[in-house]
Structure formats: structure tokens, C-alpha cells
Design a protein around this motif. Sequence first.
Motif, PDB file in Angstrom:
ATOM      1  N   GLN A 106       0.759  -1.283  -0.017  1.00  0.00           N
ATOM      2  CA  GLN A 106       0.142   0.011   0.003  1.00  0.00           C
ATOM      3  C   GLN A 106       0.833   1.056   0.007  1.00  0.00           C
ATOM      4  N   ALA A 107       1.975   1.344   0.833  1.00  0.00           N
ATOM      5  CA  ALA A 107       2.907   2.334   0.799  1.00  0.00           C
ATOM      6  C   ALA A 107       3.512   2.551  -0.509  1.00  0.00           C
ATOM      7  N   ARG A 108       3.834   1.433  -1.023  1.00  0.00           N
ATOM      8  CA  ARG A 108       4.525   1.510  -2.154  1.00  0.00           C
ATOM      9  C   ARG A 108       3.793   2.177  -3.426  1.00  0.00           C
ATOM     10  N   ALA A 109       2.339   1.776  -3.396  1.00  0.00           N
ATOM     11  CA  ALA A 109       1.393   2.318  -4.441  1.00  0.00           C
ATOM     12  C   ALA A 109       0.972   3.760  -4.165  1.00  0.00           C
ATOM     13  N   PHE A 110       1.010   4.203  -2.956  1.00  0.00           N
ATOM     14  CA  PHE A 110       0.667   5.608  -2.539  1.00  0.00           C
ATOM     15  C   PHE A 110       1.755   6.478  -2.557  1.00  0.00           C
ATOM     16  N   ALA A 111       3.001   6.056  -2.235  1.00  0.00           N
ATOM     17  CA  ALA A 111       4.049   6.927  -2.153  1.00  0.00           C
ATOM     18  C   ALA A 111       5.341   6.371  -2.944  1.00  0.00           C
TER      19      ALA A 111
END
Length: 408
Positions: free
Chosen positions: A105-110
Motif C-alpha cells: 500500500q505504501a509503495r502504491a501511495f508513495a
Amino acid sequence: MLPVQEYIDYFKEIWNNSSEALPRFNKAYSREEKLKHESNFDSFQNKLKELQNVRKAQQMRKDPAKSFFPMFHSFLKTVFDFDSAHLEIILSDEFKDVSKDFFYQARAFAPELSAEDIYQGMRNVWIMNGLQLMAHKPVKITPSVFAYSMIYPYSDNLLDDPDISSKQKVEFSERFDLRLRGNSIKPQNFTEEQLYKLISMFEEEFPRNEFQNVYESLYAIQRGQTNSLKLSPQNGLSDDEISTICFEKGGASVLADGYLVAGKLTMEQERALFGYGIYLQLLDDIQDVKEDSLAFTKTMFSCLEEKDLGKFVNKTIHFGREVLEEMSCFEGTQTDAFIGLMNRSIETMIIESVGLNHSWYDKSYLKQIEQFSPLHYSYLRKKRAQGKSQRFALLQKYFDSSEFKLAV
């Protein structure tokens, strides 16, 4: 409004009454035991290298005993002496799944954030997962767990950036505070745009009219972050003012963790979480003494003379043990085990940090405290010299490993 000052005063009294004597620990390690633990550490790192190879990782998947998590279980037990009850929590399927979910999720968001930034956020995820466990909540990445764990890699990086002026930081904090309070604010840059998206995630999960204290806790941590900007040599703060700022920032941070997990808390739970946050802040200050001193950032720890640093470490451990006892007000089925895990983990990191920052301490104190480290301090420093912190390095190696990529 949350009684933040009341909590600060309460824990200041506990702090002032905490002993400066060397604490009692469960175990001291002989030279032979340390050497054995170090050999186990080296063996684990060699096995990790094999996981970088896709073919070998595929072979290992056929033998579950050779996959990452059984190896990691052995590593934590044979290198750092974690209890089986603690390892059941750390390596449960729930905790493993949320780490993977947060990473993606972090990779996708940021995508612009570094792996180390994501690790910074993941440390907070694990704290919130533990609170979910203690509050009888499902252990998972909720919108608010994700958003809160992502906010501070963004805001901390901005507030810690020496190339950004104090005036710009104050202006950023003012805009951020307005957005936290529900105002429609136009972001001034990409960082603010991302932060405002994260705040929207809170608002979707916790409507403002139903969960007022959720937002009061966010205002409290924002006040703490803003007040921490005063920790510069030019401000001439007294020791009491410095401790107030440090306690406010640390306590409010974990109080917000609790509200974003549970939505509602009792006053007893509020106070317990505030104390836990102070303990984590003191840990950070001990770990970051070199960086804070070089940046002329005032903390309760960086302002001390060498002869007093060991006493402060002792005092912190005594303080932390009393503070964590208050967490028993949470009635989750694994509360006692999680409190034990928190205490074991924090004390391990404190003892390790003393060795990594050995030049700041009196030699007699180093000799005293090193006996409770499962690894020689010289070995720890050698490992640190090879790269980033071992915890980050291990996590990064797993996320970069073929086994992780094959598992998702």
C-alpha cells in the motif's frame, strides 16, 4: 480537549521518582554465550543471502523449515533470546500479513519514498497492530492505521530537513493544523498534497461529529510536533521546558495511535498510552544522541554531560517498566504477553544503543551495561559499520528477497 498537561505532570512525577541505579535484568551474558550468539547472527545473514536467488528460494519453499520466517524465529530466539510467547505475536500470520499489506500500500501511495521511509512508517504500524491486539480489534491495515503510519515519514522528513527554514516549517505546521481541524486548505507543495489525502482517510473512517477525541488526539500530536521546533540552542529553554516538550510530543503520538485504532478510549487507557509514548520518545532520544547533538537539537538526553548519560539510561528503563505496567488496563487476551514483548524489545534497543554510541558514555558504565547485551558491543559496531541498522537491513532483505516476491 484532552487533559494533555495533566498527563505530562503525572508522568513527570514518575520520572522524577525513578531510580538512577543500574536496573536488574533477567540475564547477563558470558563471553562464550556472546560468541555463540554472534555465530548464529552470521549464519542467519548467510542464509538470507540465499533467499536473494530465485531458484534457491523456490527450493526453500518446498521445505517450510528453510523459509524466511522459521529462520527469523530462530534468529530472534538464538541471537536475542526472545521468549516463545513473544515470538508467537511477532511471527503470527496476522502480523506477517499486515507487514506485507502495508509495504505494498505504501509503495502504491508513495513511490517516491525510500524503503527506509516505509520502514519508519512500519514501526508505527507494528505499534498500532499491538494496540489492536490489546483492544480486541482485528489486526489489520485499516485506513487510519495506514494513514497515520504514513503521515510522519512525510512530516518528520520535512521538519527535520536542515535546508528548510524555521519560518517555512512553522508556516507548514500552521497549514497542517488547519487541515487537521477540518478546514479546506490548498496544499502548497507535493508533501502537503499527500498529507491532506491521508487526513481524508481519517475522516472517512472516523466521522468528525461522532469521534471528536480522535481529532483531539491528532491536534495534540500536531501541537507536540510544532512545540518540538523550539528545541534549538537559540531558545534557551530550561530543563523543565525541554522535558515538557519531549513528554508532550512522545505521549501525544501514541495517544493518537490508540484513538485511531479504537475510536474511543477510557481516561485510564488514554493515560497509559500517553506514558507508553513518552517511553518510546526517550528511547528515540537515546538512540539519536549523536544526530541530535551534531544538529544542536536539544533533548533531555543530548543536553547531559557524559557522566550523567548512564544514569539517564538507567532512569529511563526504571521509568519504562513502571509505565508499561499501566498498559494492563487493556483487557485483550494477549495483553500481558504484548506488554512483555514491548518491555523486552525496548530494553534490548536501549542496551544496543549504548554500545553503538559508546564514545558518549563513561567507560565504567559501558562495562556495566554490556554484560546484559547478548552481543559484544564491538560486534554490534562492526555490523553497523557495514550498513544501516540491522533491523532495517533485515526487513529490507526480506522485502527484496525472491521468497517475498514469490509469496505475493
